[in-house]
Each structure stands twice: as structure tokens, then as C-alpha cells.
Write a protein that holds these residues in place. Structure first.
Motif, PDB file in Angstrom:
ATOM      1  N   MET A   1      42.454 -42.695 -50.920  1.00 40.49           N
ATOM      2  CA  MET A   1      43.833 -42.341 -50.614  1.00 40.49           C
ATOM      3  C   MET A   1      44.373 -43.224 -49.497  1.00 40.49           C
ATOM      4  O   MET A   1      43.683 -43.495 -48.511  1.00 40.49           O
ATOM      5  CB  MET A   1      43.922 -40.869 -50.206  1.00 40.49           C
ATOM      6  CG  MET A   1      45.342 -40.382 -49.972  1.00 40.49           C
ATOM      7  SD  MET A   1      45.432 -38.597 -49.708  1.00 40.49           S
ATOM      8  CE  MET A   1      44.598 -38.462 -48.131  1.00 40.49           C
ATOM      9  N   CYS A   2      45.611 -43.666 -49.652  1.00 41.79           N
ATOM     10  CA  CYS A   2      46.243 -44.447 -48.605  1.00 41.79           C
ATOM     11  C   CYS A   2      47.748 -44.248 -48.648  1.00 41.79           C
ATOM     12  O   CYS A   2      48.322 -43.955 -49.697  1.00 41.79           O
ATOM     13  CB  CYS A   2      45.887 -45.925 -48.715  1.00 41.79           C
ATOM     14  SG  CYS A   2      46.547 -46.739 -50.191  1.00 41.79           S
ATOM     15  N   LYS A   3      48.368 -44.416 -47.515  1.00 41.89           N
ATOM     16  CA  LYS A   3      49.818 -44.331 -47.386  1.00 41.89           C
ATOM     17  C   LYS A   3      50.252 -45.343 -46.338  1.00 41.89           C
ATOM     18  O   LYS A   3      49.667 -45.417 -45.247  1.00 41.89           O
ATOM     19  CB  LYS A   3      50.245 -42.919 -46.976  1.00 41.89           C
ATOM     20  CG  LYS A   3      51.731 -42.746 -46.681  1.00 41.89           C
ATOM     21  CD  LYS A   3      52.582 -42.896 -47.926  1.00 41.89           C
ATOM     22  CE  LYS A   3      54.052 -42.587 -47.603  1.00 41.89           C
ATOM     23  NZ  LYS A   3      54.915 -42.812 -48.784  1.00 41.89           N
ATOM     24  N   LYS A   4      51.243 -46.141 -46.677  1.00 44.29           N
ATOM     25  CA  LYS A   4      51.787 -47.154 -45.768  1.00 44.29           C
ATOM     26  C   LYS A   4      50.683 -48.051 -45.204  1.00 44.29           C
ATOM     27  O   LYS A   4      50.618 -48.306 -44.014  1.00 44.29           O
ATOM     28  CB  LYS A   4      52.587 -46.490 -44.652  1.00 44.29           C
ATOM     29  CG  LYS A   4      53.844 -45.780 -45.154  1.00 44.29           C
ATOM     30  CD  LYS A   4      54.698 -45.229 -44.032  1.00 44.29           C
ATOM     31  CE  LYS A   4      55.971 -44.594 -44.587  1.00 44.29           C
ATOM     32  NZ  LYS A   4      56.838 -44.029 -43.520  1.00 44.29           N
TER      33      LYS A   4
ATOM     34  N   SER B   1      52.408 -48.563 -51.501  1.00 46.68           N
ATOM     35  CA  SER B   1      52.009 -47.470 -50.602  1.00 46.68           C
ATOM     36  C   SER B   1      53.094 -47.114 -49.598  1.00 46.68           C
ATOM     37  O   SER B   1      53.015 -46.069 -48.947  1.00 46.68           O
ATOM     38  CB  SER B   1      50.716 -47.820 -49.865  1.00 46.68           C
ATOM     39  OG  SER B   1      50.943 -48.774 -48.836  1.00 46.68           O
ATOM     40  N   GLN B   2      54.090 -47.968 -49.429  1.00 47.71           N
ATOM     41  CA  GLN B   2      55.219 -47.605 -48.573  1.00 47.71           C
ATOM     42  C   GLN B   2      56.043 -46.495 -49.227  1.00 47.71           C
ATOM     43  O   GLN B   2      56.694 -45.702 -48.533  1.00 47.71           O
ATOM     44  CB  GLN B   2      56.107 -48.820 -48.292  1.00 47.71           C
ATOM     45  CG  GLN B   2      55.392 -50.042 -47.750  1.00 47.71           C
ATOM     46  CD  GLN B   2      54.529 -49.758 -46.538  1.00 47.71           C
ATOM     47  OE1 GLN B   2      54.991 -49.177 -45.548  1.00 47.71           O
ATOM     48  NE2 GLN B   2      53.274 -50.181 -46.606  1.00 47.71           N
TER      49      GLN B   2
ATOM     50  N   PHE C   1      54.748 -44.563 -52.237  1.00 46.18           N
ATOM     51  CA  PHE C   1      53.906 -43.526 -52.840  1.00 46.18           C
ATOM     52  C   PHE C   1      52.583 -43.429 -52.094  1.00 46.18           C
ATOM     53  O   PHE C   1      52.005 -44.459 -51.731  1.00 46.18           O
ATOM     54  CB  PHE C   1      53.573 -43.850 -54.309  1.00 46.18           C
ATOM     55  CG  PHE C   1      54.713 -44.387 -55.112  1.00 46.18           C
ATOM     56  CD1 PHE C   1      55.813 -43.607 -55.399  1.00 46.18           C
ATOM     57  CD2 PHE C   1      54.678 -45.677 -55.607  1.00 46.18           C
ATOM     58  CE1 PHE C   1      56.862 -44.105 -56.159  1.00 46.18           C
ATOM     59  CE2 PHE C   1      55.725 -46.193 -56.371  1.00 46.18           C
ATOM     60  CZ  PHE C   1      56.818 -45.396 -56.646  1.00 46.18           C
ATOM     61  N   THR C   2      52.092 -42.214 -51.921  1.00 47.86           N
ATOM     62  CA  THR C   2      50.696 -42.062 -51.518  1.00 47.86           C
ATOM     63  C   THR C   2      49.833 -42.454 -52.705  1.00 47.86           C
ATOM     64  O   THR C   2      49.971 -41.897 -53.794  1.00 47.86           O
ATOM     65  CB  THR C   2      50.394 -40.609 -51.107  1.00 47.86           C
ATOM     66  OG1 THR C   2      51.188 -40.275 -49.969  1.00 47.86           O
ATOM     67  CG2 THR C   2      48.925 -40.443 -50.752  1.00 47.86           C
TER      68      THR C   2
END
Length: 260
Positions: free
Chosen positions: A121-124, A211-212, A214-215
Motif C-alpha cells: 500500500m502506498c499514497k503520495k 498515487s497522488q 489513488f491509494t
């Protein structure tokens, strides 16, 4: 390391594919979530049915016009930022599964692509950190109902039909995505043959950009765009997409029998 998802007639399972692509050593669980442990069972690839190596639990993020020559052949210039759209996971099929051509479309095209499988999982995430979230790579065919793409003005239906996103034949975890190439053949005739170094936005940039918004979750797939040479497929024709370090993804196109 090559990781396949397959069945011998029972529930799907995962395995490690040897370098020759001939044998699969069965492993326990789903390698996206559990440690890889061999069960001791070994199968011949020819004796099993290969499945799509991953069914995204969340989403497929696809990138349009990421090769300049492809953008030109579609009648425009490449966008300054990655052009993203979503494909439903119900579009995913595996190697040798049929691509069903809907009767409401008069032109269905192939688009061979390198696909990235997200491992955590990643975000930004930054461009510099983006490659750390990659689990591996597979091959995709971003099948497109070209006439509906043009008439709809957006791409969800044209690229989201059931069976319109073949993935496979397995995931390769060790690959430099900037130094390979995508070759697509229709009934053995080469239609596309382009180096991934021609991508306008590379894999790290695509992951960071997506990722900016969507997670990204384990098992999500990013399609990285297609080289020039896309074209129409007729019912009965077989499309093969090859990336040398991964293998060949082959599917035959068929008419929708429910529309007959």
C-alpha cells in the motif's frame, strides 16, 4: 523470480516458474501477502491451466498515450502529464482465455503493454521511492473498442468490457522496466515492436503520479501505455504480446455468442 497463478482443476494456486518456463514449483498461499514457501509439489506448465497472475482486488490504473509515436498515430500529441483511466477488475482474463468481442462494437483493437504489479500500500509516494512498492511485472493487452472510445468521449466502456484486459503469463519480479521492449503479433505477423525506453513517463513517474490521486493497494496493476502500431482484430485471430524477460501472453478473439 517468476510467479504464476494456475489451476490443475481445483482451486487456484501459486507457484514458481523455472527459467525455461517448463515447470512450476507449487507454493503456499498468496505471495503478495504471505512468505513464499514451497510445498514440494512440481507441475509441468503444459499440464496446468495458467490463470491471470493477479486479479486486482481494487483497481487497474491504465495510462494513455505514453509513447509519443502512438499518440501521433491516434491523431494528437502526448499529454504533458500521464493520462490515467481505470479498468474494472472484471475485465481481467488470463493466458489463452478468449477475448470476447461485443457486437455493439465494429472495431476492436489490440494494445500490447508492460504491466506493473503493486506490492504494498502506498499514497503520495515520491518518484525516488516509487520502485520500492513494485512487486513485479507482467504483460497486458489493453483491448479497446475503438469506435466506442471515440463516440463515448471517455474510455470506461471501450476498455472495460469483460475479457478486455488479458494479463500473464506470470509475474517477473526481477526486471529493469526501462530496458526491455514490447512486441505484438497478430496471427504471427509483427504489428508492434517498441522499446520501453520510449515511454514518455517511466514506471517510477507513473506510480508516483497515480498515487497522488489513488491509494495503491497490493495487487493493483498499472498499465504503462502501448507503442505505436495498434490495430484492429477480427474474430478468430490470435494476438501474442511478448516481453522477452517475461514471456508471451496469447489470446484468441471470438465473437460474443450471446449476441448471435
Amino acid at each position: 523470480m517468476r510467479i504464476a497463478r494456475f489451476t490443475t482443476g481445483d482451486d487456484p494456486m501459486f507457484g514458481l516458474v523455472d527459467g525455461a518456463g517448463e515447470k512450476i514449483a507449487e507454493i503456499t498461499g498468496d505471495p503478495l501477502y504471505t512468505k513464499i514457501e514451497l510445498t514440494g509439489a512440481v507441475h509441468q506448465v503444459d499440464d496446468v491451466r495458467l490463470l491471470a497472475p493477479v486479479i486486482p482486488r481494487s483497481k487497474i490504473v491504465a495510462i494513455g498515450k505514453n509513447y509519443a509515436e502512438h499518440a501521433r498515430e491516434m491523431g494528437g500529441e502526448a499529454p504533458k502529464e500521464p493520462l490515467m483511466f481505470l479498468i474494472p477488475n472484471t475485465a481481467v482474463v488470463g493466458p489463452n482465455d478468449p477475448v470476447v468481442m461485443p457486437s455493439i462494437s465494429e472495431r476492436v483493437d489490440f494494445e500490447g503493454e508492460l504491466a506493473v504489479v503493486i506490492g504494498r500500500m502506498c499514497k503520495k509516494v515520491s518518484v525516488e521511492e516509487a520502485m520500492k512498492v513494485v512487486f513485479g511485472y507482467t504483460i497486458a493487452n489493453d483491448v479497446t473498442a475503438r469506435d466506442l472510445q471515440k463516440s463515448d468521449g471517455q474510455w470506461s466502456r471501450a476498455k472495460g468490457f469483460d475479457t478486455f484486459c488479458p494479463l500473464g503469463p506470470w509475474i517477473e519480479t526481477e526486471l529493469d522496466p526501462s530496458t526491455t521492449r514490447v512486441t505484438t503479433r497478430v496471427d504471427g505477423e509483427v504489428k508492434q515492436d517498441g522499446p520501453t525506453s520510449d515511454m514518455i513517463h517511466d514506471v517510477a513517474q507513473l506510480i508516483s503520479h497515480a498515487s497522488q490521486a489513488f491509494t495503491l493497494l497490493p495487487g493493483d496493476v498499472i498499465l504503462t501505455g502501448t507503442p505505436e502500431g495498434v490495430g484492429q482484430v477480427r474474430a478468430g485471430q490470435r494476438v501474442e504480446v511478448e516481453i522477452p524477460e517475461i514471456g508471451v501472453l496469447a489470446n484468441t478473439y471470438v465473437a460474443d455468442e450471446d449476441d448471435a
